[in-house]
Scaffold this active site. Structure first.
Site, PDB file in Angstrom:
ATOM      1  N   LYS A  20      -5.276  -1.597   6.536  1.00  0.00           N
ATOM      2  CA  LYS A  20      -5.995  -0.641   7.410  1.00  0.00           C
ATOM      3  C   LYS A  20      -7.361  -0.179   6.912  1.00  0.00           C
ATOM      4  CE  LYS A  20      -4.287   3.552   5.314  1.00  0.00           C
ATOM      5  NZ  LYS A  20      -3.928   4.941   5.470  1.00  0.00           N
ATOM      6  N   LYS A  68      -6.661  -5.003  15.617  1.00  0.00           N
ATOM      7  CA  LYS A  68      -5.945  -4.078  16.512  1.00  0.00           C
ATOM      8  C   LYS A  68      -6.171  -4.471  17.978  1.00  0.00           C
ATOM      9  CE  LYS A  68      -4.082  -1.496  13.430  1.00  0.00           C
ATOM     10  NZ  LYS A  68      -2.651  -1.621  13.175  1.00  0.00           N
ATOM     11  N   ASN A  72     -11.256   6.285   1.350  1.00  0.00           N
ATOM     12  CA  ASN A  72     -12.311   5.971   2.318  1.00  0.00           C
ATOM     13  C   ASN A  72     -12.416   7.066   3.366  1.00  0.00           C
ATOM     14  OD1 ASN A  72     -12.791   3.236   1.362  1.00  0.00           O
ATOM     15  ND2 ASN A  72     -10.734   2.829   2.147  1.00  0.00           N
ATOM     16  N   ASN A  73     -11.287   7.674   3.677  1.00  0.00           N
ATOM     17  CA  ASN A  73     -11.244   8.638   4.777  1.00  0.00           C
ATOM     18  C   ASN A  73     -11.567  10.046   4.284  1.00  0.00           C
ATOM     19  OD1 ASN A  73      -8.701   6.550   5.710  1.00  0.00           O
ATOM     20  ND2 ASN A  73     -10.371   6.943   7.126  1.00  0.00           N
ATOM     21  N   SER A 132      -5.290   1.912  17.468  1.00  0.00           N
ATOM     22  CA  SER A 132      -6.225   2.862  16.877  1.00  0.00           C
ATOM     23  C   SER A 132      -7.353   3.160  17.859  1.00  0.00           C
ATOM     24  CB  SER A 132      -6.808   2.220  15.617  1.00  0.00           C
ATOM     25  OG  SER A 132      -7.923   2.931  15.147  1.00  0.00           O
ATOM     26  N   ASN A 171       0.833  -1.209   0.000  1.00  0.00           N
ATOM     27  CA  ASN A 171       0.000   0.000   0.000  1.00  0.00           C
ATOM     28  C   ASN A 171       0.864   1.255   0.000  1.00  0.00           C
ATOM     29  OD1 ASN A 171      -2.625   1.139  -0.011  1.00  0.00           O
ATOM     30  ND2 ASN A 171      -2.406   1.698   2.141  1.00  0.00           N
ATOM     31  N   TYR A 186     -10.976  -5.218  10.818  1.00  0.00           N
ATOM     32  CA  TYR A 186      -9.765  -4.404  10.983  1.00  0.00           C
ATOM     33  C   TYR A 186      -9.579  -4.031  12.459  1.00  0.00           C
ATOM     34  CZ  TYR A 186      -6.968  -0.219  11.435  1.00  0.00           C
ATOM     35  OH  TYR A 186      -6.045   0.695  11.886  1.00  0.00           O
TER      36      TYR A 186
HETATM   37  P1  NAD Z   1      -0.288   2.749   5.203  1.00  0.00           P
HETATM   38  O1  NAD Z   1      -1.066   1.718   4.463  1.00  0.00           O
HETATM   39  O2  NAD Z   1       0.075   3.996   4.492  1.00  0.00           O
HETATM   40  O3  NAD Z   1       1.045   2.099   5.815  1.00  0.00           O
HETATM   41  C1  NAD Z   1       1.125   0.736   6.161  1.00  0.00           C
HETATM   42  C2  NAD Z   1       2.340   0.172   5.462  1.00  0.00           C
HETATM   43  O4  NAD Z   1       2.458  -1.213   5.810  1.00  0.00           O
HETATM   44  C3  NAD Z   1       2.227   0.239   3.923  1.00  0.00           C
HETATM   45  O5  NAD Z   1       3.390   0.855   3.408  1.00  0.00           O
HETATM   46  C4  NAD Z   1       2.121  -1.220   3.491  1.00  0.00           C
HETATM   47  O6  NAD Z   1       2.738  -1.442   2.233  1.00  0.00           O
HETATM   48  C5  NAD Z   1       2.826  -1.930   4.638  1.00  0.00           C
HETATM   49  N1  NAD Z   1       2.417  -3.321   4.850  1.00  0.00           N
HETATM   50  C6  NAD Z   1       1.157  -3.824   4.972  1.00  0.00           C
HETATM   51  N2  NAD Z   1       1.204  -5.153   5.179  1.00  0.00           N
HETATM   52  C7  NAD Z   1       2.520  -5.498   5.194  1.00  0.00           C
HETATM   53  C8  NAD Z   1       3.206  -6.726   5.360  1.00  0.00           C
HETATM   54  N3  NAD Z   1       2.555  -7.877   5.518  1.00  0.00           N
HETATM   55  N4  NAD Z   1       4.562  -6.726   5.327  1.00  0.00           N
HETATM   56  C9  NAD Z   1       5.242  -5.569   5.145  1.00  0.00           C
HETATM   57  N5  NAD Z   1       4.636  -4.384   4.967  1.00  0.00           N
HETATM   58  C10 NAD Z   1       3.288  -4.342   5.000  1.00  0.00           C
HETATM   59  O7  NAD Z   1      -1.106   3.092   6.540  1.00  0.00           O
HETATM   60  P2  NAD Z   1      -0.867   4.220   7.619  1.00  0.00           P
HETATM   61  O8  NAD Z   1      -2.034   5.138   7.562  1.00  0.00           O
HETATM   62  O9  NAD Z   1       0.492   4.770   7.527  1.00  0.00           O
HETATM   63  O10 NAD Z   1      -1.031   3.349   8.935  1.00  0.00           O
HETATM   64  C11 NAD Z   1       0.073   2.793   9.610  1.00  0.00           C
HETATM   65  C12 NAD Z   1      -0.422   1.956  10.772  1.00  0.00           C
HETATM   66  O11 NAD Z   1      -1.218   2.764  11.630  1.00  0.00           O
HETATM   67  C13 NAD Z   1      -1.325   0.793  10.357  1.00  0.00           C
HETATM   68  O12 NAD Z   1      -1.038  -0.306  11.201  1.00  0.00           O
HETATM   69  C14 NAD Z   1      -2.713   1.314  10.615  1.00  0.00           C
HETATM   70  O13 NAD Z   1      -3.627   0.275  10.884  1.00  0.00           O
HETATM   71  C15 NAD Z   1      -2.493   2.179  11.834  1.00  0.00           C
HETATM   72  N6  NAD Z   1      -3.491   3.248  11.986  1.00  0.00           N
HETATM   73  C16 NAD Z   1      -3.745   4.103  10.958  1.00  0.00           C
HETATM   74  C17 NAD Z   1      -4.708   5.096  11.089  1.00  0.00           C
HETATM   75  C18 NAD Z   1      -5.057   6.006   9.950  1.00  0.00           C
HETATM   76  O14 NAD Z   1      -6.139   6.614   9.975  1.00  0.00           O
HETATM   77  N7  NAD Z   1      -4.193   6.212   8.945  1.00  0.00           N
HETATM   78  C19 NAD Z   1      -5.371   5.257  12.310  1.00  0.00           C
HETATM   79  C20 NAD Z   1      -5.071   4.362  13.364  1.00  0.00           C
HETATM   80  C21 NAD Z   1      -4.127   3.370  13.183  1.00  0.00           C
HETATM   81  C1  WQD Z   2     -14.256  10.893   9.513  1.00  0.00           C
HETATM   82  C2  WQD Z   2     -15.628  11.550   9.515  1.00  0.00           C
HETATM   83  C3  WQD Z   2     -17.349  10.169   8.544  1.00  0.00           C
HETATM   84  C4  WQD Z   2     -15.627  10.189   4.509  1.00  0.00           C
HETATM   85  C5  WQD Z   2     -11.357   5.680  10.280  1.00  0.00           C
HETATM   86  C6  WQD Z   2     -11.270   4.286  10.846  1.00  0.00           C
HETATM   87  C7  WQD Z   2     -10.451   4.286  12.107  1.00  0.00           C
HETATM   88  C8  WQD Z   2      -9.093   4.961  11.881  1.00  0.00           C
HETATM   89  C9  WQD Z   2      -9.230   6.288  11.219  1.00  0.00           C
HETATM   90  C10 WQD Z   2      -7.475   3.283  11.377  1.00  0.00           C
HETATM   91  C11 WQD Z   2     -16.765  10.599   9.890  1.00  0.00           C
HETATM   92  C12 WQD Z   2     -17.121  11.413   7.706  1.00  0.00           C
HETATM   93  C13 WQD Z   2     -15.882  10.378   5.842  1.00  0.00           C
HETATM   94  C14 WQD Z   2     -16.478  10.808   3.557  1.00  0.00           C
HETATM   95  C15 WQD Z   2     -17.733  11.785   5.355  1.00  0.00           C
HETATM   96  N1  WQD Z   2      -8.275   4.191  11.009  1.00  0.00           N
HETATM   97  N2  WQD Z   2     -16.908  11.167   6.267  1.00  0.00           N
HETATM   98  N3  WQD Z   2     -17.496  11.583   4.027  1.00  0.00           N
HETATM   99  O1  WQD Z   2     -14.310   6.772  10.321  1.00  0.00           O
HETATM  100  O2  WQD Z   2     -13.351   8.390  12.044  1.00  0.00           O
HETATM  101  O3  WQD Z   2     -11.995   6.515  11.251  1.00  0.00           O
HETATM  102  O4  WQD Z   2     -10.038   6.172  10.044  1.00  0.00           O
HETATM  103  O5  WQD Z   2      -7.324   2.821  12.458  1.00  0.00           O
HETATM  104  O6  WQD Z   2     -10.323   2.961  12.480  1.00  0.00           O
HETATM  105  O7  WQD Z   2     -12.581   3.825  11.123  1.00  0.00           O
HETATM  106  O8  WQD Z   2     -12.422   8.376   9.711  1.00  0.00           O
HETATM  107  O9  WQD Z   2     -11.940   9.839   7.815  1.00  0.00           O
HETATM  108  O10 WQD Z   2     -13.361   7.782   7.437  1.00  0.00           O
HETATM  109  O11 WQD Z   2     -14.311   9.700   8.726  1.00  0.00           O
HETATM  110  O12 WQD Z   2     -18.678  12.497   5.723  1.00  0.00           O
HETATM  111  O13 WQD Z   2     -16.312  10.660   2.332  1.00  0.00           O
HETATM  112  O14 WQD Z   2     -15.925  11.979   8.183  1.00  0.00           O
HETATM  113  O15 WQD Z   2     -18.707   9.847   8.610  1.00  0.00           O
HETATM  114  O16 WQD Z   2     -17.710  11.349  10.618  1.00  0.00           O
HETATM  115  P1  WQD Z   2     -13.154   7.499  10.866  1.00  0.00           P
HETATM  116  P2  WQD Z   2     -12.956   8.898   8.330  1.00  0.00           P
END
Ligand code: NAD
Ligand code: WQD
Length: 337
Positions: free
Chosen positions: A84, A152, A197-198, A124, A35, A148
């Site tokens: 994620k 965690k 998605n976010n 998370s 990713n 997912y």
């Molecule tokens: P990201 O997808 O940008 O980074 C994750 C990285 O892990 C990617 O570069 C991917 O290629 C690598 N990866 C996945 N599976 C792998 C595997 N089996 N072996 C080696 N590499 C692998 O995501 P991010 O947003 O930087 O998130 C980083 C971490 O933080 C994740 O564990 C995610 O679940 C967690 N997290 C993210 C968010 C968010 O909103 N972005 C929120 C809470 C927690």
């Molecule tokens: C934020 C707000 C939506 C998209 C997710 C994961 C969480 C963590 C962070 C990894 C919400 C609204 C969103 C859109 C919208 N990831 N929204 N239109 O849902 O808080 O958290 O990412 O651990 O586990 O669930 O983040 O950015 O998707 O949404 O209105 O197109 O924006 O309803 O209120 P979320 P999000």
């Protein structure tokens, strides 16, 4: 310290690599690029002026990981690697459980075999499920609503059990709220594959003309304007939280749990407004039905991280949106440019 960063080519990982290098640490990066792309690491090298080894390796690959530990005197691991996407995890639960869980089992096994006992894990706010009250504290009840989130929560328990079984471990569980923004250079940032998605990457892609309008998921929540409220945190503040965690908690055996958020909640419409101001244009949006599984309000009590790590988020919402816009406008197609 020499720190192995799994998932270091990804969004949060690449920003953390910058802060670790800037603070004088040595890093080794492992990522299977499922990713992300290696270009993010080239940019990390340019931003910091520092070199480091990169292994294109899957954490499911025991021999590959063993080689990484054999070739590097790793002292601590920051473990970002994982899948994620919440929606995708509902469609492909086995893939998510296998990648996130088995990958982490493998990693911890290889760590133990090489006498490495310090791990900082990306958890998370999703582990709080639907919190009854806000702000959310670390001792709130835990539950999840999708595979997912379950990976965690289960990995938090697994890593806690690892500590119980071997008291040499320092396990840091960092529960992130909603990371957004990008490095000031605009050369690294969030680059989701396909339609985001976010909220933030979606808004940024509308602003840059890749998507026609923002879909606001519901306006009947019990919030200030009816739209969902979240604790958005600048990814550089988040990265600095990892720096503090690895510096302050390595070689302090135990299970250390911290929320990494700002403690401030912003609604979807407030984010749309803040991003419009950052990019200097009105952004079209439409209210659509709520997304299944979304909670109304989620924001952190981040006082534990402040007291124990001396860490506090510094960057406000205007800066988060400005930096996200700087990255997106400089790189309309992300790293593909
Ligand atoms: P990201 O997808 O940008 O980074 C994750 C990285 O892990 C990617 O570069 C991917 O290629 C690598 N990866 C996945 N599976 C792998 C595997 N089996 N072996 C080696 N590499 C692998 O995501 P991010 O947003 O930087 O998130 C980083 C971490 O933080 C994740 O564990 C995610 O679940 C967690 N997290 C993210 C968010 C968010 O909103 N972005 C929120 C809470 C927690
Ligand atoms: C934020 C707000 C939506 C998209 C997710 C994961 C969480 C963590 C962070 C990894 C919400 C609204 C969103 C859109 C919208 N990831 N929204 N239109 O849902 O808080 O958290 O990412 O651990 O586990 O669930 O983040 O950015 O998707 O949404 O209105 O197109 O924006 O309803 O209120 P979320 P999000």
């Amino acid at each position: 310290m020499k720190i192995l960063v799994t998932g270091g080519a990804g969004y949060i990982g690449s920003h953390t690599c910058v802060e670790l290098l800037n603070a004088g640490h040595e890093i080794v990066v492992v990522d299977n690029l499922s990713n992300s792309c290696e270009k993010s690491l080239d940019e990390v090298k340019k931003i910091t002026g520092k070199e480091f080894p990169f292994y294109k390796c899957d954490i499911l690959d025991y021999e590959g990981l063993t080689k990484v530990f054999d070739e590097n005197e790793v002292e601590a691991v920051i473990h970002f690697a994982g899948l994620k996407a919440v929606g995708e995890s509902v469609e492909k639960p086995l893939e998510y459980y296998h990648n996130n869980m088995t990958g982490t089992f493998n990693l911890v096994k290889v760590m133990k075999e090489h006498n490495v006992f310090n791990i900082v894990f990306s958890s998370s706010a999703t582990v709080y499920g639907s919190p009854k009250t806000v702000p959310i504290k670390e001792d709130f009840p835990l539950s999840t609503t999708n595979p997912y989130g379950s990976t965690k929560l289960m990995l938090e328990r697994v890593l806690s059990d690892v500590y119980v079984s071997d008291n040499r471990f320092s396990v840091v569980l960092l529960r992130y709220f909603n990371p957004i923004g990008a490095h000031k250079s605009g050369n690294i940032g969030e680059d989701p594959k396909g339609i985001p998605n976010n909220l933030l990457p979606y808004v940024a892609q509308v602003a840059v003309g890749r998507l026609p309008k923002i879909n606001v998921f519901g306006d009947c929540y019990p919030t200030k304007d009816g739209t969902g409220v979240r604790d958005y945190i600048h990814v550089v503040d988040l990265a600095l939280g990892h720096l503090k965690a690895v510096e302050k908690r390595s070689n302090v055996p135990g299970v250390h749990i911290y929320n990494l958020g700002t403690g401030q909640g912003y609604s979807v419409l407030e984010i749309v407004k803040a991003f419009s101001e950052a990019c200097g244009k009105d952004l079209p949006y439409e209210i659509v039905p709520p997304r299944a599984g979304d909670v109304a309000i989620c924001y952190a009590d981040a006082s534990k991280a402040k007291e124990e790590l001396g860490w506090e988020a510094q960057r406000g919402i205007a800066e988060m949106c400005a930096d996200a816009w700087n990255w997106q406008s400089k790189n309309p197609n992300g790293f593909e440019n």
